[in-house]
Design an enzyme around this catalytic site. Structure first.
Site, PDB file in Angstrom:
ATOM      1  N   TYR A 180       0.808  -1.212   0.000  1.00  0.00           N
ATOM      2  CA  TYR A 180       0.000   0.000   0.000  1.00  0.00           C
ATOM      3  C   TYR A 180       0.848   1.272   0.000  1.00  0.00           C
ATOM      4  O   TYR A 180       0.603   2.198  -0.769  1.00  0.00           O
ATOM      5  CB  TYR A 180      -0.937   0.001   1.210  1.00  0.00           C
ATOM      6  CG  TYR A 180      -2.013  -1.057   1.164  1.00  0.00           C
ATOM      7  CD1 TYR A 180      -2.674  -1.367  -0.019  1.00  0.00           C
ATOM      8  CD2 TYR A 180      -2.378  -1.745   2.315  1.00  0.00           C
ATOM      9  CE1 TYR A 180      -3.665  -2.341  -0.050  1.00  0.00           C
ATOM     10  CE2 TYR A 180      -3.370  -2.717   2.299  1.00  0.00           C
ATOM     11  CZ  TYR A 180      -4.006  -3.011   1.097  1.00  0.00           C
ATOM     12  OH  TYR A 180      -4.987  -3.970   1.071  1.00  0.00           O
TER      13      TYR A 180
ATOM     14  N   CYS B 245       3.805   6.406  10.655  1.00  0.00           N
ATOM     15  CA  CYS B 245       2.637   7.262  10.433  1.00  0.00           C
ATOM     16  C   CYS B 245       2.096   7.847  11.736  1.00  0.00           C
ATOM     17  O   CYS B 245       1.889   9.062  11.854  1.00  0.00           O
ATOM     18  CB  CYS B 245       1.563   6.496   9.673  1.00  0.00           C
ATOM     19  SG  CYS B 245       1.079   4.917  10.432  1.00  0.00           S
TER      20      CYS B 245
END
Length: 340
Positions: free
Chosen positions: A12, A147
């Site tokens: 991803y 993240c």
């Protein structure tokens, strides 16, 4: 044109990185690797790229030299192949967790294995321009933060840098299912994940160490998986130092982030989206930060939100590349997100 390759482009984060690089006016994306998909079209794994590229995946062992190499491989793989990666390009930008922490003992504590290249940790500059812009301008090895770590660090940074906090920080992080990666296990099947709010790391999440390292604050972190596909939101519960109120806090955020191209201060008195909301940031490289102070107390919540695959992944790497190469920082990263 700067020749760029991506190692591990089938996942991803790799897919979003490829998407951004294909539209970047200063780079030529020459190769995307995948062991399992070698010889197959890149837009087969990433159907949103149909009509944008004719690239096929390259076997990692057949990758040639380029100017810039992005590595979007699983944790523990980058450190084992660092010598080979470094021989392929003058500039290496790693998106794994292998070179984010400077202390090998801390790495071992949080990742459960000894670091196999501890002497190389100090050679990587964090890929977070808001804190390390000067260092990135001369860096040849860059490690993009995680993240949830990026969201928490940016939410905390103005208050931490200005000495406005005291005591321990508690980070409550929520993340969408894409954060588990394309090869996530059965616990991330739709039937298991849909409707669930799963606390998958009640203590000791790996990003906890990154937040403590970047801010200098004692940090505890909890991570919960929510039903969203993309997005990270963090609530950082803090105690304000004596004499610090909402006015002082707001001034610190404005001073630190007033000129930042990808950080927006969102702390409004009214409106549907008064605080950072990851839904609005899907596909964008923005990190929105905000805060709320409990009336009459020194308790505050500092909030951060971003797209985990962009600002918290490939977009953060491309922003760091732009800084390193002296290109305008927004180059290739202009997408503003979607509403609704």
């Amino acid at each position: 044109m700067t020749r760029v390759a991506v190692v591990g482009g089938a996942g991803y984060i790799g897919g979003d990185l490829v998407r951004i690089l294909l539209a970047h006016p200063e780079v030529d994306l020459v190769a995307v690797t995948s062991r399992s998909l070698a010889g197959r079209r890149v837009d087969g794994a990433h159907p949103n790229l149909r009509g944008l590229t004719d690239l096929t995946f390259t076997d990692p062992g057949r990758l040639g030299r380029c100017d810039v190499l992005f590595t979007a491989v699983p944790h523990r793989e980058s450190m084992g192949q660092l010598g080979r990666f470094a021989a392929l390009a003058d500039l290496l930008i790693d998106l794994s967790g292998d070179f984010r922490l400077r202390d090998p003992a801390v790495y071992a504590a949080y990742y459960g294995v000894e670091h196999t290249a501890p002497g190389e940790l100090a050679g990587f500059t964090p890929g977070l321009p808001e804190l390390y812009r000067k260092e990135l301008a001369g860096a040849d090895r860059i490690a993009v933060p995680g993240c949830m770590a990026t969201a928490a660090i940016l939410a905390l940074h103005p208050a931490a840098a200005d000495g406005l906090l005291t005591g321990e920080v508690t980070v409550d992080a929520r993340t969408g299912s894409s954060g588990s990666g394309v090869s996530a296990g059965p616990e991330n099947l739709h039937a298991e994940r849909s409707g669930a709010m799963r606390v998958f790391a009640p203590t000791g999440h790996r990003h906890e160490a990154e937040v403590a390292q970047a801010t200098g604050l004692p940090t505890r972190m909890t991570a919960t998986g929510v039903e969203a596909v993309r997005g990270v939101q963090v609530l950082c519960r803090v105690t304000l130092a004596e004499g610090v109120d909402e006015r002082v806090l707001r001034a610190a955020y404005r001073r630190h982030y007033g000129e930042e191209p990808f950080v927006r201060v969102v702390a409004q008195k009214r409106g549907q989206y008064r605080y950072p909301e990851p839904k609005l940031l899907a596909g964008s490289n923005y990190c929105d930060v905000g805060f709320a102070v409990a009336p009459g107390s020194r308790h505050a919540v500092l909030i951060g939100a971003l797209d985990n695959l962009v600002k918290g992944g490939g977009g953060g790497g491309v922003q760091s590349l732009n800084v390193r190469m002296g290109w305008p920082e927004r180059t290739g990263l202009g997408f503003p997100g979607l509403h609704p």
